[in-house]
Design a protein around this motif. Structure first.
Motif, mmCIF file in Angstrom:
data_model
loop_
_atom_site.group_PDB
_atom_site.id
_atom_site.type_symbol
_atom_site.label_atom_id
_atom_site.label_comp_id
_atom_site.label_asym_id
_atom_site.label_seq_id
_atom_site.Cartn_x
_atom_site.Cartn_y
_atom_site.Cartn_z
ATOM 1 N N SER A 249 0.834 -1.205 0.000
ATOM 2 C CA SER A 249 0.000 0.000 0.000
ATOM 3 C C SER A 249 0.872 1.259 0.000
ATOM 4 O O SER A 249 1.935 1.300 0.622
ATOM 5 C CB SER A 249 -0.912 0.034 1.229
ATOM 6 O OG SER A 249 -1.843 -1.018 1.222
ATOM 7 N N GLU A 250 0.384 2.291 -0.689
ATOM 8 C CA GLU A 250 1.024 3.604 -0.690
ATOM 9 C C GLU A 250 0.038 4.613 -0.109
ATOM 10 O O GLU A 250 -1.122 4.635 -0.505
ATOM 11 C CB GLU A 250 1.397 4.023 -2.123
ATOM 12 C CG GLU A 250 2.323 3.065 -2.850
ATOM 13 C CD GLU A 250 3.778 3.255 -2.477
ATOM 14 O OE1 GLU A 250 4.090 4.289 -1.854
ATOM 15 O OE2 GLU A 250 4.592 2.376 -2.802
ATOM 16 N N SER A 251 0.495 5.405 0.841
ATOM 17 C CA SER A 251 -0.407 6.382 1.462
ATOM 18 C C SER A 251 0.208 7.769 1.434
ATOM 19 O O SER A 251 1.430 7.925 1.495
ATOM 20 C CB SER A 251 -0.735 5.988 2.904
ATOM 21 O OG SER A 251 0.403 6.111 3.736
ATOM 22 N N THR A 252 -0.671 8.760 1.350
ATOM 23 C CA THR A 252 -0.263 10.166 1.451
ATOM 24 C C THR A 252 -1.253 10.870 2.372
ATOM 25 O O THR A 252 -2.470 10.817 2.134
ATOM 26 C CB THR A 252 -0.267 10.866 0.079
ATOM 27 O OG1 THR A 252 0.608 10.162 -0.810
ATOM 28 C CG2 THR A 252 0.214 12.304 0.211
ATOM 29 N N CYS A 253 -0.729 11.492 3.410
ATOM 30 C CA CYS A 253 -1.568 12.288 4.310
ATOM 31 C C CYS A 253 -1.234 13.752 4.055
ATOM 32 O O CYS A 253 -0.095 14.189 4.274
ATOM 33 C CB CYS A 253 -1.311 11.910 5.764
ATOM 34 S SG CYS A 253 -1.812 10.216 6.156
ATOM 35 N N VAL A 254 -2.225 14.490 3.569
ATOM 36 C CA VAL A 254 -2.036 15.883 3.157
ATOM 37 C C VAL A 254 -2.595 16.806 4.236
ATOM 38 O O VAL A 254 -3.789 16.744 4.559
ATOM 39 C CB VAL A 254 -2.736 16.157 1.814
ATOM 40 C CG1 VAL A 254 -2.506 17.603 1.390
ATOM 41 C CG2 VAL A 254 -2.257 15.184 0.746
ATOM 42 N N PHE A 255 -1.722 17.638 4.788
ATOM 43 C CA PHE A 255 -2.117 18.639 5.780
ATOM 44 C C PHE A 255 -2.118 19.986 5.059
ATOM 45 O O PHE A 255 -1.049 20.542 4.755
ATOM 46 C CB PHE A 255 -1.134 18.648 6.955
ATOM 47 C CG PHE A 255 -1.158 17.385 7.788
ATOM 48 C CD1 PHE A 255 -1.754 17.385 9.045
ATOM 49 C CD2 PHE A 255 -0.587 16.213 7.317
ATOM 50 C CE1 PHE A 255 -1.777 16.233 9.828
ATOM 51 C CE2 PHE A 255 -0.594 15.043 8.087
ATOM 52 C CZ PHE A 255 -1.197 15.054 9.340
ATOM 53 N N GLU A 256 -3.293 20.478 4.758
ATOM 54 C CA GLU A 256 -3.455 21.642 3.882
ATOM 55 C C GLU A 256 -2.657 22.842 4.389
ATOM 56 O O GLU A 256 -2.786 23.257 5.541
ATOM 57 C CB GLU A 256 -4.940 22.009 3.797
ATOM 58 C CG GLU A 256 -5.277 23.037 2.738
ATOM 59 C CD GLU A 256 -6.773 23.253 2.646
ATOM 60 O OE1 GLU A 256 -7.303 24.060 3.444
ATOM 61 O OE2 GLU A 256 -7.414 22.588 1.807
ATOM 62 N N GLY A 257 -1.828 23.379 3.498
ATOM 63 C CA GLY A 257 -1.042 24.566 3.832
ATOM 64 C C GLY A 257 0.202 24.284 4.652
ATOM 65 O O GLY A 257 0.944 25.223 4.984
ATOM 66 N N VAL A 258 0.441 23.012 4.975
ATOM 67 C CA VAL A 258 1.608 22.666 5.803
ATOM 68 C C VAL A 258 2.544 21.717 5.068
ATOM 69 O O VAL A 258 3.745 21.947 4.967
ATOM 70 C CB VAL A 258 1.174 22.026 7.147
ATOM 71 C CG1 VAL A 258 2.398 21.767 8.023
ATOM 72 C CG2 VAL A 258 0.156 22.883 7.869
ATOM 73 N N GLY A 259 2.002 20.632 4.554
ATOM 74 C CA GLY A 259 2.825 19.641 3.879
ATOM 75 C C GLY A 259 2.112 18.315 3.810
ATOM 76 O O GLY A 259 0.922 18.204 4.129
ATOM 77 N N GLU A 260 2.837 17.298 3.395
ATOM 78 C CA GLU A 260 2.263 15.972 3.307
ATOM 79 C C GLU A 260 3.269 14.941 3.808
ATOM 80 O O GLU A 260 4.478 15.179 3.825
ATOM 81 C CB GLU A 260 1.822 15.648 1.880
ATOM 82 C CG GLU A 260 2.925 15.675 0.845
ATOM 83 C CD GLU A 260 2.396 15.424 -0.556
ATOM 84 O OE1 GLU A 260 1.289 15.903 -0.891
ATOM 85 O OE2 GLU A 260 3.100 14.743 -1.341
ATOM 86 N N VAL A 261 2.717 13.799 4.234
ATOM 87 C CA VAL A 261 3.537 12.700 4.727
ATOM 88 C C VAL A 261 3.223 11.483 3.863
ATOM 89 O O VAL A 261 2.089 10.986 3.876
ATOM 90 C CB VAL A 261 3.251 12.404 6.214
ATOM 91 C CG1 VAL A 261 4.105 11.237 6.700
ATOM 92 C CG2 VAL A 261 3.507 13.645 7.066
ATOM 93 N N ARG A 262 4.222 11.003 3.127
ATOM 94 C CA ARG A 262 4.045 9.873 2.216
ATOM 95 C C ARG A 262 4.681 8.623 2.812
ATOM 96 O O ARG A 262 5.796 8.678 3.344
ATOM 97 C CB ARG A 262 4.664 10.176 0.851
ATOM 98 C CG ARG A 262 3.994 11.324 0.122
ATOM 99 C CD ARG A 262 4.628 11.539 -1.246
ATOM 100 N NE ARG A 262 6.034 11.890 -1.114
ATOM 101 C CZ ARG A 262 7.014 11.337 -1.836
ATOM 102 N NH1 ARG A 262 6.728 10.389 -2.729
ATOM 103 N NH2 ARG A 262 8.257 11.721 -1.669
ATOM 104 N N CYS A 263 3.989 7.521 2.721
ATOM 105 C CA CYS A 263 4.474 6.260 3.283
ATOM 106 C C CYS A 263 4.222 5.114 2.312
ATOM 107 O O CYS A 263 3.307 5.175 1.489
ATOM 108 C CB CYS A 263 3.768 5.945 4.604
ATOM 109 S SG CYS A 263 3.967 7.210 5.888
ATOM 110 N N THR A 264 5.035 4.093 2.436
ATOM 111 C CA THR A 264 4.835 2.856 1.682
ATOM 112 C C THR A 264 4.922 1.690 2.652
ATOM 113 O O THR A 264 5.766 1.679 3.547
ATOM 114 C CB THR A 264 5.883 2.724 0.554
ATOM 115 O OG1 THR A 264 5.601 1.555 -0.218
ATOM 116 C CG2 THR A 264 7.298 2.627 1.104
ATOM 117 N N VAL A 265 4.031 0.733 2.512
ATOM 118 C CA VAL A 265 3.946 -0.367 3.479
ATOM 119 C C VAL A 265 4.786 -1.540 3.004
ATOM 120 O O VAL A 265 4.679 -1.976 1.852
ATOM 121 C CB VAL A 265 2.476 -0.804 3.680
ATOM 122 C CG1 VAL A 265 2.386 -1.840 4.797
ATOM 123 C CG2 VAL A 265 1.609 0.407 4.010
ATOM 124 N N VAL A 266 5.641 -2.029 3.902
ATOM 125 C CA VAL A 266 6.511 -3.164 3.597
ATOM 126 C C VAL A 266 6.247 -4.274 4.612
ATOM 127 O O VAL A 266 5.722 -4.041 5.696
ATOM 128 C CB VAL A 266 7.999 -2.754 3.632
ATOM 129 C CG1 VAL A 266 8.282 -1.679 2.595
ATOM 130 C CG2 VAL A 266 8.413 -2.265 5.026
#
Length: 275
Positions: A249-266
């Motif tokens: 799985s690939e995930s992106t958590c977007v915090f509007e106006g601040v940034g994003e945190v991208r992750c990949t599940v292993v």
């Protein structure tokens, strides 16, 4: 390599032993390993034993919400679980790998992460929101990896969740949120998994907001005999929901106006502890 087994004497410690050994071996457990706790005192007794067994230092705590239907029975609205140093990661240019135990539980949770700025008074067991805010020296955007060797952990109730480190598998620290006192409650957050939006929310999505989680934890840990110290990380709660993930799985958590945190599940590998 296989993790070194740990041996402990009584029933609650045997539950803790099973969970810790399964985590260290990256091995799923088919069901709750013993009589499931029905009260939070027993849940935290099991977690106490597990913290003592786990070969790493506690550097933070995840705070999770208790479903309303369970709150009156358990007498709580939030729960806490230990986060260990080896399970804290900082974002970089590439997505952060999240280790998921095959056959266990794993989920991604967008969260605001508070850092405690000074040692809390160990004798202080009652805190206001304002006092809790003053205890924070920084807030970051980030992701909690919810994780357990027990696939059905979230289906068995909050007392079970609390007994296995609050169903925590790790914490990803993203960019710092400047001016957090003024901005945090207004920031919109979205979680996207494999290109599909799976949840939206923000600090107000948590009952009482993210600061209520810090206030709760200050009280809870003082009463537990584990008062918060400077540098402790507090993962304050899933603002867009709990979103189950699997290896690949690939995930992106977007915090509007601040940034994003991208992750990949292993797929999780065994801990380097060995016989």
């Amino acid at each position: 390599m296989t993790a070194a087994p740990v041996q402990t004497p009584n029933a609650d410690q045997a539950v803790a032993e099973t969970f810790v050994n399964a985590r260290l071996a990256a091995r799923a457990v088919p069901g709750y390993p013993g009589e499931a706790p029905g009260q939070m005192a027993r849940s935290y007794a099991i977690q106490d034993a597990a913290i003592a067994l786990y070969p790493d230092k506690v550097v933070g705590w995840k705070v999770g919400g208790v479903p309303p239907a369970q709150q009156s029975t358990l007498g709580i609205h939030r729960l806490a679980g230990a986060i260990f140093a080896g399970n804290v990661w900082t974002t970089g240019e590439a997505p952060t790998p999240l280790p998921a135990i095959e056959g266990g539980f794993a989920a991604v949770e967008a969260e605001f992460i508070a850092r405690i700025g000074a040692d809390a008074d160990p004798a202080k067991t009652d805190w206001t929101i304002e006092e809790a805010a003053d205890q924070i020296d920084a807030v970051f955007i980030g992701v909690e990896l919810a994780g357990s060797p027990l696939s059905a952990i979230n289906d068995l109730g909050s007392a079970v969740v609390a007994s296995d480190f609050g169903n925590n598998g790790g914490l990803v620290i993203g960019p710092e949120l400047t001016d957090w006192r003024d901005r945090m409650d207004a920031i919109q957050v979205e979680t996207v998994i494999d290109g599909v939006s799976v949840g939206r929310g923000g600090s107000p999505s948590l009952a009482g907001g993210a600061l209520e989680s810090v206030r709760f934890l200050l009280e809870h840990c003082a009463r537990w005999g584990r008062p918060l110290t400077a540098g402790t990380l507090v993962s304050t709660g899933a603002v867009t929901g709990v979103h189950r993930i699997y290896a690949g799985s690939e995930s992106t958590c977007v915090f509007e106006g601040v940034g994003e945190v991208r992750c990949t599940v292993v797929k999780a590998a065994p801990h380097p502890t060995s016989d």
